[in-house]
Write an enzyme that holds these catalytic residues in place. Structure first.
Site, short mmCIF file in Angstrom:
data_model
loop_
_atom_site.label_atom_id
_atom_site.label_comp_id
_atom_site.label_asym_id
_atom_site.label_seq_id
_atom_site.Cartn_x
_atom_site.Cartn_y
_atom_site.Cartn_z
N SER A 138 0.85 -1.18 0.00
CA SER A 138 0.00 0.00 0.00
C SER A 138 0.89 1.23 0.00
CB SER A 138 -0.89 0.01 1.25
OG SER A 138 -1.51 1.27 1.43
N TYR A 151 -3.17 -0.62 9.81
CA TYR A 151 -3.03 -0.94 8.39
C TYR A 151 -1.65 -0.50 7.88
CZ TYR A 151 -4.16 -1.43 3.44
OH TYR A 151 -4.16 -1.80 2.12
#
Length: 284
Positions: A138, A151
């Site tokens: 990500s 995350y």
């Protein structure tokens, strides 16, 4: 690191590909594209939908026995393994200022430990084929956003794991990290429901563009270390790696502005952020 359609690629036809999180938005579309190009694809997913355009094996990547059995079954169906795409992952609200709870542990277990568990089970087959591992990480692995610490931490740790894997297996196996921003999918539902939507803090990008980047990572003639998915992503990646004070400043100002505008009003998990920023739209 900039995505290029001119990069030489190996043919997809005949490639044996395993995709985790294969029943989700991204995994399904990637598998569909590879199958259309002649690749042999098998997926792993905790809850196969049953209508994927390729075989999907039910597998819980947070469970040692299920992961080992799922990988063994997938490799048996494929007759070997050329490419592993670690796509499975979840997001969710997790402010850094709060003690870690079940949500934090769940994200770390799936995004990091689950990836590690599946990859380790695939090592022998990948070494035998001189294959490729693709980590769908990500942009938050290099540029953290607020209110989603678990995350970002799990994805940054996933990159560190990829770096170690590359050093250990690099004589036989290529390891590439892909850094998408946000794609509209159910992964964002829990964050939005908690009132912590990152709309305005993270730019959405097309599913097709992310699939293109993963496709390049899987099939490039020479393994790329890092691949971003857009021109903007390439700039953010560079700044985050080399001038982090610049991206930190941008994120801080954006957060302050959104908090002052009431974007997080009523969100219990953001109460601290709101209290500290109320009435102060600039950087403190």
């Amino acid at each position: 690191m900039k995505l290029s359609l001119l990069t030489p690629r190996r043919p997809a036809a005949g490639r044996r590909v395993l995709i985790t999180g294969a029943s989700g938005t991204l995994g399904r579309e990637l598998g569909r594209r590879l199958v259309s190009e002649g690749a042999v694809v098998v997926g792993l997913d905790i809850a196969p939908a049953g209508d994927e355009p390729f075989e999907v094996v039910a597998c819980d990547i947070t469970d040692d026995d299920s992961a080992a059995a799922g990988v063994a079954r997938a490799i048996d169906l494929l007759g070997g393994l050329d490419v592993l795409v670690n796509n499975a992952g979840i997001g969710g609200p997790a402010p850094a200022e709060l003690a870690p709870g079940d949500e934090v542990r769940r994200q770390l277990e799936i995004n990091l430990v689950g990836t590690w568990r599946i990859t380790a089970a695939c090592v022998d087959a990948l070494v035998a084929s001189r294959g490729r591992v693709v980590m769908v990480t990500s942009r938050m692995a290099v540029m953290q956003l607020p209110l989603a610490a678990a995350y970002g931490a799990s994805k940054r740790a996933m990159v560190a794991y990829a770096d170690a894997l590359r050093l250990e297996l690099g004589t036989h196996v290529g390891v590439t990290c892909v850094y998408p921003s946000a794609v509209r999918s159910p992964i964002h539902d829990s964050t939005r429901e908690a009132g912590l939507s990152l709309e305005g803090m993270s730019s959405y990008e097309s599913l097709e563009g992310v699939v293109d980047a993963i496709h390049l990572a899987a099939l490039s003639a020479r393994a790329r270390r890092d691949i971003t998915t857009t021109g903007r992503g390439a700039v953010e990646f560079f700044l985050s790696r080399h001038l982090p004070q610049v991206t930190d400043g941008i994120v801080r100002r954006t957060l302050a502005g959104r908090a002052a505008a009431g974007a997080f009003d009523g969100a219990e998990l953001a109460a601290g952020v709101v209290a500290r920023h109320r009435g102060t739209a600039g950087v403190r």
